[in-house]
Design an enzyme around this catalytic site. Structure first.
Site, PDB file in Angstrom:
ATOM      1  N   GLY A 247      37.571  19.642  45.324  1.00 34.42           N
ATOM      2  CA  GLY A 247      38.186  18.877  44.228  1.00 34.42           C
ATOM      3  C   GLY A 247      38.808  19.789  43.189  1.00 34.42           C
TER       4      GLY A 247
ATOM      5  N   LEU B 102      38.470  12.669  41.074  1.00 30.05           N
ATOM      6  CA  LEU B 102      38.843  12.738  42.487  1.00 30.05           C
ATOM      7  C   LEU B 102      37.545  12.590  43.269  1.00 30.05           C
ATOM      8  CD1 LEU B 102      40.964  13.232  44.711  1.00 30.05           C
ATOM      9  CD2 LEU B 102      40.409  15.654  44.550  1.00 30.05           C
TER      10      LEU B 102
ATOM     11  N   GLN C 158      36.046  61.391  30.443  1.00 29.67           N
ATOM     12  CA  GLN C 158      36.077  62.638  31.215  1.00 29.67           C
ATOM     13  C   GLN C 158      36.197  63.844  30.295  1.00 29.67           C
ATOM     14  OE1 GLN C 158      39.197  60.332  33.846  1.00 29.67           O
ATOM     15  NE2 GLN C 158      39.145  62.442  34.495  1.00 29.67           N
TER      16      GLN C 158
ATOM     17  N   GLU D 205      40.519  60.374  30.368  1.00 35.11           N
ATOM     18  CA  GLU D 205      40.588  61.721  29.799  1.00 35.11           C
ATOM     19  C   GLU D 205      40.967  61.626  28.317  1.00 35.11           C
ATOM     20  OE1 GLU D 205      42.817  64.519  32.145  1.00 35.11           O
ATOM     21  OE2 GLU D 205      43.100  65.852  30.443  1.00 35.11           O
TER      22      GLU D 205
ATOM     23  N   ARG E 268      53.637  69.386  36.150  1.00 32.94           N
ATOM     24  CA  ARG E 268      53.041  69.397  37.496  1.00 32.94           C
ATOM     25  C   ARG E 268      53.961  68.719  38.507  1.00 32.94           C
ATOM     26  NH1 ARG E 268      47.986  70.482  40.018  1.00 32.94           N
ATOM     27  NH2 ARG E 268      47.252  71.386  38.074  1.00 32.94           N
TER      28      ARG E 268
ATOM     29  N   GLU F  68      41.971  65.819  44.082  1.00 33.41           N
ATOM     30  CA  GLU F  68      43.310  65.251  44.072  1.00 33.41           C
ATOM     31  C   GLU F  68      44.115  65.487  45.345  1.00 33.41           C
ATOM     32  OE1 GLU F  68      44.668  65.558  39.512  1.00 33.41           O
ATOM     33  OE2 GLU F  68      43.858  67.378  40.364  1.00 33.41           O
TER      34      GLU F  68
HETATM   35  C1  LIG Z   1      38.982  35.450  42.299  1.00 35.04           C
HETATM   36  C2  LIG Z   1      39.637  34.126  42.630  1.00 35.04           C
HETATM   37  C3  LIG Z   1      40.359  34.016  43.801  1.00 35.04           C
HETATM   38  C4  LIG Z   1      40.959  32.807  44.106  1.00 35.04           C
HETATM   39  N1  LIG Z   1      41.678  32.736  45.270  1.00 35.04           N
HETATM   40  C5  LIG Z   1      42.283  31.594  45.596  1.00 35.04           C
HETATM   41  C6  LIG Z   1      43.033  31.519  46.798  1.00 35.04           C
HETATM   42  O1  LIG Z   1      43.118  32.467  47.565  1.00 35.04           O
HETATM   43  N2  LIG Z   1      43.652  30.367  47.075  1.00 35.04           N
HETATM   44  C7  LIG Z   1      43.593  29.281  46.242  1.00 35.04           C
HETATM   45  O2  LIG Z   1      44.181  28.261  46.558  1.00 35.04           O
HETATM   46  N3  LIG Z   1      42.862  29.314  45.105  1.00 35.04           N
HETATM   47  C8  LIG Z   1      42.226  30.450  44.766  1.00 35.04           C
HETATM   48  N4  LIG Z   1      41.511  30.513  43.611  1.00 35.04           N
HETATM   49  C9  LIG Z   1      41.472  29.334  42.748  1.00 35.04           C
HETATM   50  C10 LIG Z   1      40.129  28.550  42.771  1.00 35.04           C
HETATM   51  O3  LIG Z   1      39.095  29.243  43.308  1.00 35.04           O
HETATM   52  C11 LIG Z   1      40.195  27.297  43.570  1.00 35.04           C
HETATM   53  O4  LIG Z   1      41.196  26.518  43.065  1.00 35.04           O
HETATM   54  C12 LIG Z   1      38.833  26.562  43.617  1.00 35.04           C
HETATM   55  O5  LIG Z   1      38.831  25.760  44.734  1.00 35.04           O
HETATM   56  C13 LIG Z   1      38.530  25.729  42.371  1.00 35.04           C
HETATM   57  O6  LIG Z   1      37.292  25.088  42.541  1.00 35.04           O
HETATM   58  P1  LIG Z   1      36.151  25.071  41.428  1.00 35.04           P
HETATM   59  O7  LIG Z   1      35.072  24.199  41.943  1.00 35.04           O
HETATM   60  O8  LIG Z   1      35.742  26.430  41.062  1.00 35.04           O
HETATM   61  O9  LIG Z   1      36.963  24.434  40.225  1.00 35.04           O
HETATM   62  P2  LIG Z   1      36.513  24.255  38.723  1.00 35.04           P
HETATM   63  O10 LIG Z   1      36.888  25.464  37.941  1.00 35.04           O
HETATM   64  O11 LIG Z   1      35.087  23.844  38.645  1.00 35.04           O
HETATM   65  O12 LIG Z   1      37.488  23.038  38.334  1.00 35.04           O
HETATM   66  C14 LIG Z   1      38.876  23.201  38.417  1.00 35.04           C
HETATM   67  C15 LIG Z   1      39.618  21.988  37.854  1.00 35.04           C
HETATM   68  O13 LIG Z   1      39.449  20.864  38.690  1.00 35.04           O
HETATM   69  C16 LIG Z   1      38.949  19.750  37.962  1.00 35.04           C
HETATM   70  N5  LIG Z   1      38.069  19.021  38.879  1.00 35.04           N
HETATM   71  C17 LIG Z   1      37.170  19.576  39.723  1.00 35.04           C
HETATM   72  N6  LIG Z   1      36.629  18.600  40.496  1.00 35.04           N
HETATM   73  C18 LIG Z   1      37.171  17.439  40.115  1.00 35.04           C
HETATM   74  C19 LIG Z   1      37.028  16.092  40.538  1.00 35.04           C
HETATM   75  N7  LIG Z   1      36.225  15.757  41.528  1.00 35.04           N
HETATM   76  N8  LIG Z   1      37.772  15.150  39.919  1.00 35.04           N
HETATM   77  C20 LIG Z   1      38.608  15.467  38.905  1.00 35.04           C
HETATM   78  N9  LIG Z   1      38.777  16.719  38.455  1.00 35.04           N
HETATM   79  C21 LIG Z   1      38.094  17.690  39.060  1.00 35.04           C
HETATM   80  C22 LIG Z   1      38.245  20.357  36.763  1.00 35.04           C
HETATM   81  O14 LIG Z   1      38.195  19.462  35.689  1.00 35.04           O
HETATM   82  C23 LIG Z   1      39.153  21.543  36.474  1.00 35.04           C
HETATM   83  O15 LIG Z   1      40.265  21.139  35.743  1.00 35.04           O
HETATM   84  C24 LIG Z   1      40.865  31.700  43.249  1.00 35.04           C
HETATM   85  C25 LIG Z   1      40.114  31.811  42.066  1.00 35.04           C
HETATM   86  C26 LIG Z   1      39.505  33.014  41.757  1.00 35.04           C
HETATM   87  C27 LIG Z   1      38.714  33.113  40.476  1.00 35.04           C
END
Ligand SMILES: Cc1cc2nc3c(=O)[nH]c(=O)nc-3n(C[C@H](O)[C@H](O)[C@H](O)COP(=O)(O)OP(=O)(O)OC[C@H]3O[C@@H](n4cnc5c(N)ncnc54)[C@H](O)[C@@H]3O)c2cc1C
Ligand code: FES
Length: 1315
Positions: free
Chosen positions: A346, A401, A761, A796, A874, A1251
């Site tokens: 979601g 959602l 460093q 450094e 360098r 290096e």
């Molecule tokens: C290091 C890192 C790497 C990432 N890599 C990717 C990647 O490769 N590909 C990619 O697509 N994304 C990536 N993301 C983005 C993110 O991880 C995803 O979008 C993730 O699935 C979000 O899920 P969450 O549960 O953490 O969201 P949350 O942070 O908990 O919520 C995100 C949003 O969704 C809303 N929400 C959540 N659930 C519901 C619900 N059921 N109904 C209504 N609103 C809801 C929340 O209110 C908020 O606005 C990355 C993020 C990070 C930090």
């Protein structure tokens, strides 16, 4: 960490890397946290995971190490059978290491891998117990049983009826597993018990398997509300209460993983007063299979969904699961394990990110999103219609959602995922896509007609979009080349982007959209067995990485009683502390209760007059204690390592974003940061220059720089040349990305004495400037450094202003002050490796022998001198690389720009000079039509040759390294194999390249080539060594201890090095220039020899006496048991003389790559590195430097791209660094290292190692260029082309010059670069 109730009434706290965290507690709810130190610690013994990493050289600076340990531990703990090597690499995908090059980490952890399946059969386990096969009370899948901790075959979990896979203590309620019962470490008694010592010698902790409290597992979900000052957190336990809460708080955020919301709060300062976690709502955590498809609750984590889909793929008819397969494939490259384990479906959807990896797939696969609201019930929305704008979705404020409905696919329906990102592992997409077609047999045999088509793209607009023209071009048409051509044309209508669209890379993104469609066509055609071009659809495959390391073993001791320490591969002295998380870094230092935390107020503009500074609002923030600016500096506000052209606090003008204007101190970090944000700064903006080209145009230089290297008569030679080439080359900058950011602690004492704990460093420089800024004498300021979490040159000089800014409030308030930069601050304000631009003119004869070269090198110095002079020196001194250039003129120009001052970085300008030489030698080869390697060999230095700056080549091992690298890599035969591969694959190309290196050792500023050491011998026979060098992961202390042990003829365990401190060894030069082992080694040796000489009479008097007895005898005789050693590098001239270097270090590298020419995706198949490290003090440490340096060098040239708000990137705020965190700036991950990684150290030359290997990364750059040559040749465009560095997927793809690119990019495009 894994997740116990705190005892009633106590405050639930934990420590992570020394920092104290108070855990959320409310109505007794708390999560169990499993800590690294719970696994094992130095006093009680190590966990096997920690122990392997320590003894197998898997930690250098150690800052990343706890993360690796926990990732590996979690994998083992959650695996029911031993992981494969692939599983281990996958599990480490989200962990970054900047030091090691990953190979030793992988080697250490792969000792847990199931490489010999026969060891894990029921029979094998039974045999080890002496019982008949099948007689065990089988607890694990397929009769295999493995300890979830150690990954080794083990049957502890069978004890006391423990649950399957629970292992040592894991499921045994009475803790009887071998962890609990066997206090003596004997384990469960099985011959193969994981608790037994495993041959590596280090102790294992007998009870190191903390269990997950069963009562927590069994605890039923209950609703929870936690009110706090900034937000209230609700955790409803039913769907009904969730909907009620959402209706009552329509603006509330739903949070599961917090991977989006957390980032918004941290980096965008978003405030969300109400947060609702649907984590305990059963309906939203269900995955239900229906007759028509699968329904996934919106709170299901990505890992759970992936596992469920894998199960369905294995159990359902193949034709039903095409969409699920695409989702699983996409998830493999979605973030890292850590993110996938916590983040929910979601969250990914509702964030509405235009680059979500899953949304285009849901859209193309025909999924439906079900919204649910109190009073309005369920509302189904097609995924393709759900995204309505930038991060806007079709969800009413009271709705959540609820679930996603994914239909099964039908026969002849194909679904495919696509994603291209700067880095494959843990990176967000540049462009991604989901594509689906349903085909039906046409009227003619072998012809398939499109019934339905859906194509969706991410990364090409403000939201994920469908491609309606593409679908229209496909539906009703046969799946053939004509249809493909029409569909590719339709991509141009559907994917339209403004030239300066946010995110940049417009040509690449549009071209990728076309490439993905082409690949999809081939993918479906292959499934239908029509058409060819298999290489376009070849899935990415990567075998687990492996490596080989060779070095000549050291000589045995000459006399039996002599201790042989030098030359032995001892592991890093602090490795055990690092793997257990006990190693303390500066920010871990615990301070007294009155300590304050500082946050910097910095410039938001690249160039502006300061028109106002008002801290009144900041002083109202609760917790804020004070604000300090230039007017509060008690001493001198001017600083700068060589030129005092910087200010601690800007007075009237700012010249870079991130420049410090003031500092706020408060009782907590949050308050300090809130205070810093509340300080109002007024600006009158002035014109800013961000790039070298803009500086050249505006004549903006540091005019005091006049550096030049010249030999022969360049002007007179041009006429004798058969060919003269000219042009420009550009290489971008590089962020240090040490894992520990710059930080410090300043502690005031009585009478204006100060102690600095510094992540630097160069402790002496920091002492000097803090004293000057505070107006106190240097002898009252002590600067101490225990260890750094990586430095690479970035610590450094650029820490000086940070220390000074923290020292001012410490001075006024007489309280300790801690200041630690956040990653984004550090990247924005502390400078990087200089981007360089070179204009060149090179003349040569028809054989390819170079006769003359003239180069002008420009570096982007930034807004102050810092070390840019010496860095340019360098660069000039390395512009010949290993090639004899009889007539050469190289001039340097330092460009004054409005970037934060660029600074030292491994190689210190050398790599840029070397790279330009490699670029022109390659261009010579292409011009004369000879293989690059032949032209390189032709021009290579011989012994006795003289460099353009007049230094004679002595002990010239350039050719020895080169020949060894070519022969041991089987270069010639592999060239043929590469050619064969390329002939057989139109859309995949391989490239093989060899590059040599030469690196001058010594500071080119002569006076810096001096070193001191202090050695004390105590009456218990232990030895304390202090020297002027800093331990930053490179193993310097380990090597110095080895030198001392050998020189005093005592075991290594007797020697200890505690820290670097300016009150022990004064005026030390920075730990830099790869000279520290040489210089401090000699200084330590000098001190130890003095001691050995003083002790010699007592050794003679006590022939059978122990070392302790000898020491005590000398003491009683009033012999001084402390000695100071000193060393100066002999016979060097510094820059401008004919012997700037004490010696040269040589090496060579051969790399082979494979490139997907349609996307720019690449992997390094094999690298063979040869370095003349000589007789290393510690070969294991040196190999670590070679591997780590190579991977870092490779990162610079092919992966890491800095993007600034400059004219090339107008969508970035002027002067701001866009790539200022791991999300946008990609250093090599475990998946990027060569699959086959071979390192050889040549013997018999005393050489430095920090290096020199860095430049061998160039072999990967040139191998990629070779692959592009092959692609261009296949497109009818042979011949030379310009490739700027870094050779990112964008540059590689756009230069392949095939017909798909024609609408988007000229064949000689030079994509935008911040330079
Ligand atoms: C290091 C890192 C790497 C990432 N890599 C990717 C990647 O490769 N590909 C990619 O697509 N994304 C990536 N993301 C983005 C993110 O991880 C995803 O979008 C993730 O699935 C979000 O899920 P969450 O549960 O953490 O969201 P949350 O942070 O908990 O919520 C995100 C949003 O969704 C809303 N929400 C959540 N659930 C519901 C619900 N059921 N109904 C209504 N609103 C809801 C929340 O209110 C908020 O606005 C990355 C993020 C990070 C930090
Ligand atoms: S050891 Fe991995 S970052 Fe230093």
């Amino acid at each position: 960490m894994t997740a116990a109730d705190a005892p009633a009434g106590s405050e639930p706290i934990c420590y992570i890397n020394g920092k104290r965290y108070v855990l959320p507690s409310g109505r007794g709810e708390i999560t169990l946290l499993q800590f690294l130190r719970g696994l094992g610690n130095v006093r009680e013994g190590l966990h096997p995971v920690q122990q392997r990493l320590a003894v197998m050289h898997g930690s250098q600076c150690g800052f990343c190490t706890p993360g690796f340990v926990m990732s590996m531990y979690s994998l083992l703990r959650s695996s029911e059978e031993p992981p494969t090597e692939e599983d281990i690499e996958d599990a480490l995908g989200g962990n970054l290491c900047r030091c090691t090059g990953y190979r030793p980490i992988l080697d250490a952890f792969k000792t847990f891998a199931k490489t010999d399946p026969s060891a894990y059969t029921e029979e094998a386990i039974a045999a080890s117990k002496g019982v008949a096969p099948g007689a065990t009370n089988g607890t694990a899948a397929n009769g295999q049983r493995v300890c979830p901790s150690s990954g080794l075959p083990c049957d502890c979990s069978a004890k006391d009826g423990a649950a399957a896979g629970a292992g040592c203590g894991g499921g045994a309620a009475n803790g009887a597993g071998c962890g609990g019962g066997a206090a003596n470490g004997a384990g469960c008694g099985a011959a193969n018990c994981c608790k037994k010592a495993n041959g590596t010698g280090a102790p294992l902790k007998p009870s190191c398997e903390p269990i997950f409290p069963p009562e927590l597992k069994k605890r039923p979900a209950f609703a929870l509300t936690m009110p706090g000052p900034a937000l209230t957190w609700h955790r409803p336990a039913s769907l009904e209460s969730l909907l009620e809460l959402k209706a009552a708080h329509p603006a509330a955020k739903l949070v599961v993983g917090n991977t989006e919301v957390g980032i918004e709060m941290k980096f965008k300062n978003a405030a969300y007063p109400v947060v609702i976690a649907p984590t305990h709502v059963p309906e939203m955590n269900q995955i239900t299979v229906t007759e028509t498809g699968v329904e996934i609750g919106a709170a299901v984590t990505l890992t759970r969904m992936m596992k469920a889909f894998k199960g369905l793929i294995a159990s359902r008819p193949r034709h039903q699961v095409a969409a699920m397969e695409a989702v699983v494939n996409q998830l493999r490259w979605f973030a890292g394990n850590q993110i996938r384990n916590v983040s929910a479906l979601g969250g990914n959807i509702v964030t509405g990110s235009p680059i979500s990896d899953l949304n285009p797939l849901w859209m193309a696969a025909g999924a439906t999103f079900v919204a649910l609201g109190k009073g309005t019930g369920e509302r189904a929305v097609k995924a393709s219609e759900f995204f309505v704008g930038y991060r806007q979705v079709d969800l009413k404020p009271h709705e959540v959602l609820y679930k996603v409905v994914l239909p099964f696919t039908r026969p002849n329906e194909y679904v495919k995922e696509f994603k291209q990102s700067p880095r494959r592992e843990d990176d967000i997409a540049i462009v991604n896509a989901g594509m689906r077609v349903k085909l039906a047999p046409g009227a003619e045999e072998g012809v398939w007609v499109v019934e339905e088509a859906a194509v969706a793209y991410g990364g090409v607009a403000a939201r994920a979009v469908m491609a309606p023209s593409v679908a229209a071009a496909l539906v009703g048409k046969p799946w053939d080349q004509d249809t493909l051509k029409a569909a590719l044309e339709a991509v141009r209508q559907d994917v339209v982007m403004a030239e300066n669209a946010p995110g940049g890379k417009v040509e690449f993104r549009r071209a990728l959209a076309a490439s993905f469609l082409f690949k999809f066509f081939v993918h479906a055609a292959l499934a239908l067995e029509v058409g060819n071009y298999h290489s376009a659809a070849k899935p990415y495959e990567r075998h687990p990485a492996h490596g080989v390391q060779f070095w000549a073993p050291p000589e045995a001791p000459r006399v039996p009683e002599e201790v042989s320490v030098v030359g032995q591969p001892h592991h890093h002295m602090a490795a055990e502390l690092q793997v257990t998380g006990e190693a303390q870094y500066t920010d871990d230092i615990r301070l007294t209760g009155d300590a304050l935390v500082a946050a910097l107020v910095t410039s938001a503009k690249p160039h502006a007059r300061i028109t106002g500074l008002d801290a009144s609002a900041a002083l109202q923030v609760p917790g804020v204690v004070g604000f300090y600016s230039a007017k509060d500096v008690p001493g001198n506000n001017a600083i700068g390592p060589v030129w005092a052209d910087e200010e601690v606090f800007a007075t009237s003008e700012v010249t870079a974003v991130g420049q410090v204007i003031g500092v706020v101190v408060a009782t907590s970090e949050a308050a300090a940061r809130a205070g810093a944000r509340a300080v109002a700064v007024g600006y009158e903006e002035l014109p800013a220059i961000m790039s070298i080209e803009e500086a050249i145009e505006a004549g903006s230089f540091y005019d005091d720089y006049k550096g030049k290297v010249e030999c022969g008569d360049v002007d007179a030679t041009w006429a004798q040349c058969d060919h003269v080439i000219s042009g420009t080359y550009k290489v971008g900058g590089q962020e240090h990305f040490y894992l520990e950011p710059n930080n410090c602690v300043v502690i005031p004492h009585e009478n204006d004495e100060f102690t600095l704990y510094s992540s630097t460093q160069a402790p002496a420089k920091h002492q000097k400037f803090v004293a000057s800024v505070l107006g106190v004498p240097a002898h009252k300021v002590v600067s101490k450094t225990k260890r750094l979490g990586g430095g690479f040159g970035g610590k450094e000089t650029r820490g000086i202003f940070i220390h000074c800014a923290a020292a001012v409030p410490a001075y006024h308030l007489r309280r300790p002050v801690r200041l630690c930069l956040d990653r984004d601050e550090d990247m924005q304000m502390t400078g990087q490796r200089h981007a360089f631009l070179a204009t060149y003119k090179v003349g040569f004869n028809k054989d390819g022998r170079v006769l003359a070269a003239e180069l002008d090198l420009y570096n982007n110095a930034g807004n102050s001198h810092d070390l840019s002079h010496s860095i340019m020196d360098r660069a000039l001194l390395h512009s010949d690389c290993v090639y004899k250039v009889p007539n050469m003129r190289v001039r340097g120009h330092m460009c004054r720009t409005h970037q934060a001052s660029n600074t030292a970085f491994r190689g210190f300008g050398g790599p840029q000079g070397l790279m330009f030489a490699e670029l022109w030698i390659e261009q010579i080869a292409k011009t004369v039509g000879k293989p690059d390697a032949e032209v390189r060999t032709l021009n290579m230095y011989h012994e006795g040759d003289v460099t353009p700056f007049g230094q004679v080549m002595e002990h010239c091992r350039a050719r020895a390294c080169w020949e060894k690298a070519l022969s041991s890599s089987d270069f010639e035969a592999r060239q043929k194999a590469v050619a064969e591969f390329n002939a057989a694959n139109r859309w995949r190309k391989r490239g093989l390249a060899a590059t040599p290196t030469k690196f001058g050792i010594s500071f080119t500023t002569k006076f810096l080539n001096q070193a001191g050491a202090l050695v004390h011998v105590y009456l218990d026979g232990t030895v304390l060594v202090t020297h002027g060098g800093v331990e930053m992961g490179q193993g310097l202390h380990t090597k110095m201890a080895q030198v001392a042990a050998q020189a005093l003829n005592v075991p290594l365990s007797k020697v200890f090095i505690s820290e670097t401190s300016t009150d022990k060894v004064p005026n030390a030069s920075p730990t830099a220039a790869s000279a520290s082992s040489d210089m401090y080694g000699a200084a330590v040796l000098d001190a130890c020899r003095q001691l050995a000489e003083r002790l010699a009479p007592y050794r003679a008097k006590l022939p059978g006496g122990t070392w302790k007895e000898v020491v005590n005898a000398a003491y009683l005789d009033r012999v001084d048991l402390s000695a100071h050693g000193f060393y100066i590098t002999p016979d060097i001239t510094g820059f401008g003389g004919t012997r700037p270097f004490n010696y040269f270090c040589f090496g060579a590298g051969v790399s082979e790559v494979e490139l997907d020419t349609l996307t720019g995706d690449m992997q390094v198949l094999r690298s063979d590195l040869v370095m003349d490290v000589g007789n290393p003090i510690n070969p294991a440490i040196d190999i670590g430097q070679v591997e780590g340096g190579f991977v870092q060098g490779m990162g610079w040239l092919v992966l890491e791209e800095l993007m600034w708000g400059d004219k090339q990137h107008p969508w970035v705020r002027p002067g701001h660094l866009f790539t200022k965190g791991p999300g946008t700036y990609k250093i090599p991950s475990v998946n990027d290292i060569p699959v086959d990684f071979r390192v050889q150290l040549l013997a018999d030359a005393p050489n430095a190692v920090g290096e020199p290997p860095f430049h061998l990364g160039a072999s990967v750059f040139f191998a990629l260029k070779e692959a592009v040559y092959a692609a261009r040749a296949a497109s009818g465009r042979p011949g030379y082309f310009v490739l700027d560095a870094p050779a990112t997927p964008e540059r590689l793809r756009l230069l392949c010059a095939d017909e798909l690119l024609e609408p988007y990019a000229s064949p000689d495009i030079r994509p935008k670069i911040s330079c």
